[in-house]
Each structure stands twice: as C-alpha cells, then as structure tokens.
Design an enzyme around this catalytic site. Structure first.
Site, PDB file in Angstrom:
ATOM      1  N   SER A 153      -6.495 -54.438 -39.470  1.00 32.92           N
ATOM      2  CA  SER A 153      -5.631 -53.271 -39.691  1.00 32.92           C
ATOM      3  C   SER A 153      -4.641 -53.176 -38.527  1.00 32.92           C
ATOM      4  CB  SER A 153      -6.483 -51.992 -39.719  1.00 32.92           C
ATOM      5  OG  SER A 153      -5.654 -50.846 -39.683  1.00 32.92           O
ATOM      6  N   TYR A 156     -12.821 -46.554 -35.914  1.00 32.51           N
ATOM      7  CA  TYR A 156     -12.119 -47.468 -36.826  1.00 32.51           C
ATOM      8  C   TYR A 156     -11.227 -48.433 -36.035  1.00 32.51           C
ATOM      9  CZ  TYR A 156      -9.334 -49.037 -40.837  1.00 32.51           C
ATOM     10  OH  TYR A 156      -8.700 -49.806 -41.796  1.00 32.51           O
TER      11      TYR A 156
END
Ligand SMILES: NC(=O)c1ccc[n+]([C@@H]2O[C@H](COP(=O)([O-])OP(=O)(O)OC[C@H]3O[C@@H](n4cnc5c(N)ncnc54)[C@H](OP(=O)(O)O)[C@@H]3O)[C@@H](O)[C@H]2O)c1
Length: 268
Positions: A160, A173
């Site tokens: 990501s 995350y």
C-alpha cells in the site's frame, strides 16, 4: 512469397496480439472473492492463467469462479484463512493436485483499521499483522518451497502507499504494509539464487470494501482527494494490469521492487 495483405489477414485470424499475451501459468490469488483480488483473478484468467481463488468466504469465490469459467477460463475455489498455517498448507496441496504445479502467488488478502495509537488494543494490532504480514509469510513460504524445487516462480505482494508514507490513525496498517515492502526485498534476494522473483505493488486509493467507511464521509474524502495529484481513485483493473504484468510478463531481472499505483500520491 507472402504478401503484406496475407500477413495482415493471418494476424487478424490468429489474433497474434492476444496470443502473445497468453499465459499457461497457475496463479494462486488470496482474497480473490472481491475488491482488488477479484480484479486480479479476472485479469490473470483473461491472460490465460488457471486461477486458484482463496479467501475465507465461499460465496464470493464461487461467483468469481463462475465469471472466469463463463469466459472459458479455469479456476479452483479453496476456502482459506491465510493466518492459519494448516489452512495455507492445504491450499497449496489442493492447488498442486488440481493443476500439477504453482507458478505464481499473489499475496493480496489484507485488512485495515483506523485507530489512534493511544487507543489501539493489542488484539487489534495482532489482527492486522496476522493477516497482512503473517498471512503473506505463510503463503510465500509454501510457494517458495515449490519455486526452489522448480527453479522458477513469482510472487506479487499487495502492499500500500501507506507502507511508504505515514498516516495518522493507521500506525498498525502502515507498519504492516512497510513490513510487506521490506519482506519483498529480502525474499527477492533469497529467491534470485534459484531463479524465482518477488515484487510488490503499492496501491493508492481504490474503491473497495476496505475503505467503504471513509468513502461515506464527504469531508474525509475531500481531504483524501487533495492529496492525490490525479484527483481521483484508481479503478481495480488499473491495479490488476500492473499485478498481471509482474506476475506473468515482466523480465526475470525485475525483482525486489515495489511499484506504486497511486495517481502520484506517494510522489508528492
Ligand atoms: N482498496 C484500496 O484502496 C487499497 C489501497 C492500498 C492497499 N490495498 C490492499 O489491497 C488488498 C486487497 O484489499 P481490497 O481493497 O480489495 O479490500 P477488500 O475488498 O476488503 O478485500 C479484502 C480481501 O481479503 C480477504 N481476506 C481478509 N482476511 C483474510 C484471511 N485471514 N484469509 C484469507 N483472506 C482474507 C477477504 O476475503 P474474506 O473476508 O472472505 O476472507 C477479501 O477478499 C489488501 O491487502 C489491502 O491492504 C487496498
């Protein structure tokens, strides 16, 4: 002598452009039932691969399988929890039994949360790392053991832009996706010795279930859009194209890299 017009005719009949891109690879995609994983599964199938569809819920996987089969492709559904080593081992055994070998692994399964660090519980931290990091480790280990014997193979990890940047509220995350990126470098260096590759993609914003809550918040979305030079979200097929390239057609010398597919977000 063959005339130019007959070559053009033959090219049309054989659809040479299509054949050039046809792959006979066997590709395992985790989290293949929806979102980016579904788009990746459909794209590699469109390019001629047999696809093993893994995820925890059977219904969405069966629906992706039907779409692939309706287009003349081959797919196998295996209910899998990537955090569980027995479940992952069974996935790879079943895939091998069905298709004879495994050429590509796409580590796509992932989850996100938005909690400030001071409120972040240990179980929640573990939940993110178990899926995004341990899941990738377990699947890559199974694939790597087979790639080492075969002397070839590819893995593509879905990281990501949050693994490249810091974002308030996303410490678990962001840390997990940073781990994906550096895992990719280390494993690529190991696997290069026996002819296998590992690369990663770093998606920016794509409209999927993972960010449904964010997309429902107009003020938060306006803030997000200001950070993206392209001033839009990506479409899942844009990401799937890059994953399919890394999985099926990229040169073997390309390994250990992370490609951001983010409308320029990580570049500013
Ligand atoms: N969408 C974005 O903007 C974006 C941006 C950057 C990175 N990403 C990354 O892209 C990947 C795909 O996300 P998405 O946007 O497509 O989200 P999504 O629509 O929520 O899909 C997540 C997928 O992961 C599967 N999954 C979750 N936990 C699993 C487990 N323990 N075992 C097996 N499968 C599991 C889910 O299936 P089940 O629930 O049925 O198991 C689902 O298919 C993730 O790694 C995410 O971090 C997405």
């Amino acid at each position: 002598m063959i005339s130019i017009s007959s070559v053009i005719h033959l090219t049309k009949v054989l659809d040479v452009r299509h054949i050039t891109y046809m792959s006979n690879s066997v590709v395992v995609v985790t989290g293949a039932g929806r979102g980016l994983g579904e788009a990746i599964a459909l794209e590699v199938a469109r390019q001629g691969s047999s696809v093993v569809l893994a995820g925890r819920s059977i219904e969405p996987l069966e629906s992706v399988k039907s779409s692939i089969e309706m287009q003349g492709g081959r797919a196998l559904v295996r209910v899998t929890d990537v955090t569980d080593s027995d479940s992952v081992a069974a996935l790879f055994e079943d895939a091998e039994n069905a298709f004879g070998r495994i050429d590509v692994l796409v580590n796509n399964a992932g989850i996100a949360n938005r909690v400030n660090l001071v409120d972040l519980g240990e179980a929640e931290w573990d939940r993110i790392f178990d899926t995004n990091v341990r899941g990738m480790f377990l699947c890559s280990r199974e694939a790597g053991r087979r790639f080492a014997i075969a002397g070839s193979g590819r893995a593509v990890n879905v990281a990501s832009v949050f693994g490249l940047l810091g974002r308030p509220g996303y410490s678990a995350y962001c840390a997990s996706k940073g781990a994906v990126i550096n895992f990719t470098r280390s494993v690529a260096a190991e696997w290069a010795r026996f002819g296998a590759q590992m690369n990663a993609v770093a998606p920016g914003y794509f409209a999927t279930d993972i960010n449904a809550e964010l997309r429902a918040d107009d003020a938060a979305m306006a803030k997000v859009m200001r950070r993206i030079p392209a001033y839009r979200m990506g479409t899942p097929d844009e990401l799937a194209n890059v994953v399919a390239y890394l999985a099926l057609t990229a040169p073997d010398f390309l390994t250990g890299q992370t490609i951001a597919v983010d409308g320029g977000e990580a570049s500013v």
